[in-house]
Scaffold this active site. Sequence first.
Site, PDB file in Angstrom:
ATOM      1  N   GLU A   1      -4.916   7.379  -3.897  1.00 57.74           N
ATOM      2  CA  GLU A   1      -4.988   6.428  -2.701  1.00 57.74           C
ATOM      3  C   GLU A   1      -6.025   5.279  -3.870  1.00 57.74           C
ATOM      4  O   GLU A   1      -5.318   4.382  -3.474  1.00 57.74           O
ATOM      5  CB  GLU A   1      -6.733   6.683  -2.011  1.00 57.74           C
ATOM      6  CG  GLU A   1      -6.900   6.717  -0.632  1.00 57.74           C
ATOM      7  CD  GLU A   1      -5.422   6.162   0.820  1.00 57.74           C
ATOM      8  OE1 GLU A   1      -6.394   4.840   0.078  1.00 57.74           O
ATOM      9  OE2 GLU A   1      -4.821   6.270   1.302  1.00 57.74           O
TER      10      GLU A   1
ATOM     11  N   HIS B   1       2.301   4.686  -2.706  1.00 54.25           N
ATOM     12  CA  HIS B   1       1.736   5.810  -3.042  1.00 54.25           C
ATOM     13  C   HIS B   1       3.481   6.125  -3.138  1.00 54.25           C
ATOM     14  O   HIS B   1       3.628   6.951  -3.806  1.00 54.25           O
ATOM     15  CB  HIS B   1       1.586   6.022  -1.104  1.00 54.25           C
ATOM     16  CG  HIS B   1       0.472   5.848  -0.848  1.00 54.25           C
ATOM     17  ND1 HIS B   1      -0.908   7.454  -1.486  1.00 54.25           N
ATOM     18  CD2 HIS B   1      -0.119   5.869   0.458  1.00 54.25           C
ATOM     19  CE1 HIS B   1      -1.152   6.478  -1.211  1.00 54.25           C
ATOM     20  NE2 HIS B   1      -1.967   5.398   0.722  1.00 54.25           N
TER      21      HIS B   1
ATOM     22  N   HIS C   1       1.048  -0.863   0.037  1.00 50.08           N
ATOM     23  CA  HIS C   1       0.041   0.006   0.087  1.00 50.08           C
ATOM     24  C   HIS C   1       0.781   0.798  -0.081  1.00 50.08           C
ATOM     25  O   HIS C   1       0.748   2.144  -0.684  1.00 50.08           O
ATOM     26  CB  HIS C   1      -1.071  -0.052   1.181  1.00 50.08           C
ATOM     27  CG  HIS C   1      -2.144   1.035   1.033  1.00 50.08           C
ATOM     28  ND1 HIS C   1      -3.025   1.310   1.155  1.00 50.08           N
ATOM     29  CD2 HIS C   1      -1.551   2.276   1.661  1.00 50.08           C
ATOM     30  CE1 HIS C   1      -4.097   2.028   0.856  1.00 50.08           C
ATOM     31  NE2 HIS C   1      -3.160   3.170   1.153  1.00 50.08           N
ATOM     32  N   GLU C   2       1.573   1.352   0.670  1.00 50.35           N
ATOM     33  CA  GLU C   2       2.280   2.883   0.944  1.00 50.35           C
ATOM     34  C   GLU C   2       3.359   2.853  -0.203  1.00 50.35           C
ATOM     35  O   GLU C   2       3.629   3.659  -0.824  1.00 50.35           O
ATOM     36  CB  GLU C   2       3.385   2.436   2.116  1.00 50.35           C
ATOM     37  CG  GLU C   2       2.707   2.926   3.734  1.00 50.35           C
ATOM     38  CD  GLU C   2       0.966   3.915   3.803  1.00 50.35           C
ATOM     39  OE1 GLU C   2       1.523   4.573   2.985  1.00 50.35           O
ATOM     40  OE2 GLU C   2       0.392   3.501   4.183  1.00 50.35           O
TER      41      GLU C   2
END
Lengths: 506, 506
Positions: free
Chosen positions: B300, B274, B270-271
Amino acid sequence: MEQQQLTDRLQQFKELMHKIKSYGEAIGLLHWDMRTGAPRKGIEIRSETVGMLSTEVFKLQVSDEMKELLEVLSTPEAAAQLADNDRRLVEECRKEYELNKSVPAEKIKQYAVLAAQSESYWEKAKGDNDFAGFEPYLTRIVAMKQEFIDYWGVEHTRYDTLLDMYEPDMTVEKLDLVFDRLKKRLVPLLEKIQASPHKPDASFLKDVYDVGQQEKFGLYLLEQMGYDFEAGRLDESVHPFATGLNPGDVRITTHYVQDEVLSAIFSSLHEGGHALYEQNISPELAGTLLAEGTSMGIHESQSRLWENMIGRSKPFWQRYYKELQKHFPDKLAGVSLEQFYLAVNRVENSLIRIEADELTYNLHIIVRYEIEKMLFNEGLEVKKLPEVWNAKYQDYLGITPPNDSLGVLQDVHWSGGDFGYFASYSLGNMYAAQMMATMRKQIPDFDQFIGQGNLLPIKEWLTDKIYVYGKSRTPSELILSITGEELNPDYLADYLEAKYTEIYKL
Amino acid sequence: MEQQQLTDRLQQFKELMHKIKSYGEAIGLLHWDMRTGAPRKGIEIRSETVGMLSTEVFKLQVSDEMKELLEVLSTPEAAAQLADNDRRLVEECRKEYELNKSVPAEKIKQYAVLAAQSESYWEKAKGDNDFAGFEPYLTRIVAMKQEFIDYWGVEHTRYDTLLDMYEPDMTVEKLDLVFDRLKKRLVPLLEKIQASPHKPDASFLKDVYDVGQQEKFGLYLLEQMGYDFEAGRLDESVHPFATGLNPGDVRITTHYVQDEVLSAIFSSLHEGGHALYEQNISPELAGTLLAEGTSMGIHESQSRLWENMIGRSKPFWQRYYKELQKHFPDKLAGVSLEQFYLAVNRVENSLIRIEADELTYNLHIIVRYEIEKMLFNEGLEVKKLPEVWNAKYQDYLGITPPNDSLGVLQDVHWSGGDFGYFASYSLGNMYAAQMMATMRKQIPDFDQFIGQGNLLPIKEWLTDKIYVYGKSRTPSELILSITGEELNPDYLADYLEAKYTEIYKL
């Protein structure tokens, strides 16, 4: 001035100071981060960010607001009404203001560019053993520094002006006496040691020591000496350092080398000493210029006291050698305490300052001090440096560098224009020995405490006598108030003579 | 205006922007450091330092210099002469200036104090399951936010003004349609899943997985997805996050939990998503407001695309499950790929948003969106929140929280006044599914590439279509240019239906 008005201006002054300190914290963290693991590709922009913030700080330091506040708060009338620490703060700040203000901004910019270039040319020249390639940059650095000395003003000799930046009130006149005395006692001592048939065996150190265990042992020692991990942290960097970001955040780094187990141990104690100083400055001084070590020399006295005078002492290893053995049973089980103690205290007249022992280290410094004095007071030309350097190494240490990389090019300091700084290292040794002599009188169980691993009384004594005051006492006030006399090099010479007479059975 | 004059003013504007960015880097690092290990005792002063620097940034943002430059550069005449990105930069900055300038400084200060208090009271209230204790603070936060809406101005509904802060051009009108459509398709899908006799077995996850191995596997996955470790680093923090300090320094954190092995894996993906976005913004935009993600929703979409649509796909684990097994042979040797794939995709109508699966997550968001709209557009009283919350959870998820800590008090967002933010999470899911549909068409070997661990073509496609543009395209421009249509929730619903129909054999 009305009392209320004075209070208001003092408040305004402290807020300005606080703002400068806040910038300092941010800049300090940006630097810490660059040295402890910031990603390579972000460094260029990061450097610009540091530059921008540093410029903002400089603007505040020479601002009209600063000027006006200093004028108002420095009048004899105002000074008479201020509390001691506030008066001292104003004086310190005024001194800094005058220095910053005296050099035209254009010159400062030129110098910053030159120093940055010079440092990278020094690095290259050191790698290539090419003093001639570095010489033109160093010549310009010295010339600009000479110009700055004119701006800053000369009270005694030109070199005094540089010394004073790192060690307030220290003069060539005082240092000449001190270093001559030291030289006269240390050079013969070194000759006797070299003539001694006793040579400590350090062969067991030439081995691979697990880095994870090195780290655990370093953390353990830092806890033992009273370093507060809730107000700091230990990281790794190429060159170990300590940095006080704020009173509750004083960080240290070390460097683990697989086949040099002593390196991280003694650098942790060294940086731990710097950090203890900053962690224990009185909270009343927080947010002001006074919440710092009072000079480079006094700061070094604390790192060297912990690293050498405590950390290389026999009682220290009587307590901690068995702990070290537990971390490295396969390496040290067969090495006796005595053997280890002798090995960490062996004296070698080596070429490299940062690898030097407690004794020869001072001779490395005296060489540099004398050369700097010649550069700034006696017109020594930069191109003559290798020749002068090598001659002095032969005189004091009995060795001649085989090349300039191992000689005059070894240190980064001159490339960045840090002339006057080297003396701090030996001043640190001398201050530390003098303080230790007093501490031993005032803590009669000093050696027993160390032997029991009870280091807190020592930390407390240093806190009461030194740390709490930060920069609110000058180095000379401090050493006088603690020991009852001015800086006296005989304490260091006595300490070294006693120590090595026993080790080398002189 | 003369061309030369315009160029000069643009240059001046960019320098001002650059300065703001430099402050941003320093503030970003101070925050990163506080979350990744700054010592506890330094936090209070650290917070003041952050506050000081933030104030300086604010002063620059609303400065007369900024005002004048924006006026000069926003005239139709000037705008016509500016390059596209420069014009966009001026527009973005003008928007920010208007927002910053419209609220009186005094109000902003009041609000900052209130929000800080409110957050700490929220934390307490959550721990004590005491909504009543938090209610007065939340009421004041909502009231101040309502005041701010008046200052900022209302174009559509009052809540639109808040939405626009996180997702430019997004409106209640559009979102109502989108979320209604999504709800109509997801609620029945969830019911079918709940009725399915097939329940993935995830019992093997309830075990202790070595944290060191978790870290190694996470680093490996980040490398696989093309995260550039020379322009970033991975650390640990309580709540994982990504932060772009500068274009060459985009950091991520994760959190290792011994008995939740999936937590660090999916938070790293997830990170990492980003971070890929920020690492690959065009260098031409560096040092400007445009060198950021274009909206929270698009940001997101990238984290969720990597975490879920790629990271929870079958081809992904066809390639990487054997690697995971190598890291945990004693835990996973007996667990088949199919079993693992089903376990990481099990659907549960749980109470807590951050633990929710890909499907129910959107229902958690819709609850919050509808409630926020009621608060700002329909006069819902804060004290009614628990009641409304619980009713909506029953309606959409078929469960009622047993207490407010597991219900209306679970998220930090409202305590800090971040109303309008939640929608971004589901917007991210919808954008991601829509982008994926296009990507699958344009990269016919999409699944094969993933199955081979060849993730770079995907990273490159995303870079070309999204990442390089930073904030120089609005979210709606971006989704239209990539997929040829506006935001369409059917792609997400189609994706989820297909995925879960297979998994739950619906």
